[in-house]
Write an enzyme that holds these catalytic residues in place. Structure first.
Site, PDB file in Angstrom:
ATOM      1  N   ASP A 137      27.143 -18.203  27.863  1.00 58.59           N
ATOM      2  CA  ASP A 137      25.906 -19.138  28.025  1.00 58.59           C
ATOM      3  C   ASP A 137      25.136 -19.122  26.857  1.00 58.59           C
ATOM      4  OD1 ASP A 137      26.885 -18.919  30.766  1.00 58.59           O
ATOM      5  OD2 ASP A 137      26.286 -17.383  31.428  1.00 58.59           O
ATOM      6  N   GLU A 153      22.189  -8.299  27.551  1.00 63.42           N
ATOM      7  CA  GLU A 153      22.339  -8.283  28.574  1.00 63.42           C
ATOM      8  C   GLU A 153      23.678  -6.805  28.408  1.00 63.42           C
ATOM      9  OE1 GLU A 153      23.004 -11.839  32.174  1.00 63.42           O
ATOM     10  OE2 GLU A 153      22.479 -12.447  30.004  1.00 63.42           O
ATOM     11  N   SER A 191      22.313 -19.811  34.433  1.00 61.91           N
ATOM     12  CA  SER A 191      22.043 -19.463  33.284  1.00 61.91           C
ATOM     13  C   SER A 191      20.862 -19.654  32.707  1.00 61.91           C
ATOM     14  CB  SER A 191      22.541 -19.641  32.170  1.00 61.91           C
ATOM     15  OG  SER A 191      23.625 -19.703  31.958  1.00 61.91           O
ATOM     16  N   SER A 192      19.796 -18.359  34.026  1.00 58.05           N
ATOM     17  CA  SER A 192      18.214 -18.704  33.703  1.00 58.05           C
ATOM     18  C   SER A 192      18.002 -17.530  33.120  1.00 58.05           C
ATOM     19  CB  SER A 192      17.788 -18.736  35.397  1.00 58.05           C
ATOM     20  OG  SER A 192      18.245 -17.023  36.221  1.00 58.05           O
ATOM     21  N   TYR A 235      31.966  -9.551  39.491  1.00 56.94           N
ATOM     22  CA  TYR A 235      32.171 -10.366  38.263  1.00 56.94           C
ATOM     23  C   TYR A 235      32.730  -9.337  37.457  1.00 56.94           C
ATOM     24  CZ  TYR A 235      31.254 -12.413  33.715  1.00 56.94           C
ATOM     25  OH  TYR A 235      30.852 -13.211  33.016  1.00 56.94           O
TER      26      TYR A 235
HETATM   27  C1  GLA Z   1      28.568 -16.653  34.248  1.00 57.86           C
HETATM   28  C2  GLA Z   1      28.674 -15.122  32.464  1.00 57.86           C
HETATM   29  C3  GLA Z   1      29.855 -16.276  31.262  1.00 57.86           C
HETATM   30  C4  GLA Z   1      30.944 -16.398  31.628  1.00 57.86           C
HETATM   31  C5  GLA Z   1      30.811 -17.006  33.482  1.00 57.86           C
HETATM   32  C6  GLA Z   1      31.958 -17.620  34.041  1.00 57.86           C
HETATM   33  O1  GLA Z   1      28.139 -17.092  34.078  1.00 57.86           O
HETATM   34  O2  GLA Z   1      27.260 -14.968  31.925  1.00 57.86           O
HETATM   35  O3  GLA Z   1      29.412 -15.645  30.798  1.00 57.86           O
HETATM   36  O4  GLA Z   1      31.713 -15.223  32.115  1.00 57.86           O
HETATM   37  O5  GLA Z   1      29.756 -16.322  34.517  1.00 57.86           O
HETATM   38  O6  GLA Z   1      32.554 -18.604  33.590  1.00 57.86           O
END
Ligand code: GLA
Length: 371
Positions: free
Chosen positions: A169, A157, A123-124, A218
């Protein structure tokens, strides 16, 4: 400034900064790809953090410079934010959603510095969003509590940067604390803090394979979940009960069956993990880590061979209770639960063996290296 040194705020802008704020990266213990399905997550913070220094300007210009990016400062006008497809979009996204939410800002000079590695699944981007939001909140006396602050980060985002992430995150970076996990219901945003059991510490190892939420995989997973929910006639996969799951999903196409199985069983694993943490049951918690990894690898199909190798190398060590891919997947990092005091040693061994087998350097991020 001496050659090779990182410029200070004063070097960049010829004056001192007025406000400084920081936010940590996060590691998710369990509950992966459940947040955009309205489910449960259990993240905690890591020691690495992003720091934002800023000073207000008398005009409506924003100047932003980041130590992580070898580029000159970026410049834009408040009110004229436009996506450029690069790092400054996160800054533009934040000022743009703040304005859309009715908050009055003025121009600012910004310096960003971060020890959260980019693309590590830690989570940068949320750390930057929350640190910047905190700095702007102080500079312009904005009345925004920590939960709405997280929502603004996610909005920047989703709507500006174009990454379809969930809320985990930003909630973790805004609200989680050291040695505690944030047990979060992503539908209601209600949360509880759960202590890490004594006797265990976390190890986080970065595979060196970069992951991007803005990448297509994703978004594909997210669409698959939405399609499955429609076919099952529920608002979100959170609403599918774990009891009778096989029958519920029997008529779905094979791929969707796998996706639903992961999400629904992962939600249950979060609930079980919270119970195990509260009971101090390390063996159970560790098993849940391994089960979660297998589910992400086989059903959700977001792991990669390098990550599977890191998990297997960790599993070989008797001091390790459990290990799994953490974050969105397709690269990034693993998190392992190990005996207290063994973290540095386990991390170092896993990283060395990984390097010997793949030729890639792995980095132990937790526990952080001293000095
Ligand atoms: C990323 C996304 C989150 C979450 C994860 C998977 O980090 O930013 O919102 O969906 O993937 O758990």
């Amino acid at each position: 400034m001496r050659a090779g040194e990182c410029p200070t705020f004063h070097d960049l802008y010829g004056r001192r900064s007025e406000f400084t704020a920081a936010a940590p990266g996060r590691v998710n213990l369990i509950g992966e790809h459940t947040d955009y399905n309205g489910g449960f997550v259990l993240p905690t913070v890591i020691p690495q953090r992003t720091t934002v220094e800023l000073a207000r300007r008398p005009d409506r210009l924003v100047w932003a410079w980041s130590a992580s990016i070898a580029e000159a400062a970026a410049e834009y006008h408040l009110g004229s934010e436009a996506r450029e497809g690069r790092w400054v979009d996160y800054v533009q996204g934040i000022t743009s959603v703040l304005a859309a939410a009715g908050h009055a800002l003025g121009g600012v000079d910004i310096r960003i510095d971060s020890s959260v590695p980019l693309g590590s699944g830690l989570s940068s981007s949320a750390a930057l969003e929350i640190a910047l939001l905190r700095a702007l909140r102080s500079a312009f006396n904005l009345e925004i509590a920590d939960v709405p602050l997280a929502r603004l980060g996610q909005r920047a985002e989703n709507e500006f940067v174009g990454a379809p992430c969930g809320i985990m995150d930003q909630m973790a970076c805004s609200l989680a604390e050291d040695r505690e996990a944030l047990f979060l219901d992503t539908r209601t945003l209600q949360f509880d803090r759960v202590r890490l059991p004594p006797g265990a510490e976390l190890v986080v190892v970065n595979s060196g394979v970069s992951h991007r939420v803005a990448g297509g995989d994703y978004a594909t997973r997210r669409r698959e979940c939405e399609a499955a929910a429609r076919l099952l006639g529920v608002p979100q996969l959170r609403d599918v009960p774990v009891a009778g799951l096989d029958e519920t999903i029997a008529a779905l196409p094979e791929t969707l069956r796998r996706r639903v199985r992961h999400v629904v069983t992962e939600d249950q694993r979060v609930l079980d993990a919270v119970q195990a943490m509260r009971a101090g049951d390390l063996a159970r918690l560790g098993d849940l880590f391994y089960l979660s990894h297998a589910s992400m690898r086989d059903d959700y199909q977001v792991s990669i061979p390098e990550i599977d190798l890191l998990v297997d190398l960790a599993r070989d060590d008797p001091r390790v209770h459990g290990a799994r891919l953490t974050g969105g997947g397709f690269g990034g990092s693993i998190v392992a639960l190990v005996d207290t005091g063994a973290g540095r040693d386990v991390g170092g061994r896993v990283a060395r063996e990984y390097h010997a087998r793949t030729g890639r350097p792995a980095t132990v991020l937790v526990p952080p290296s001293v000095g």
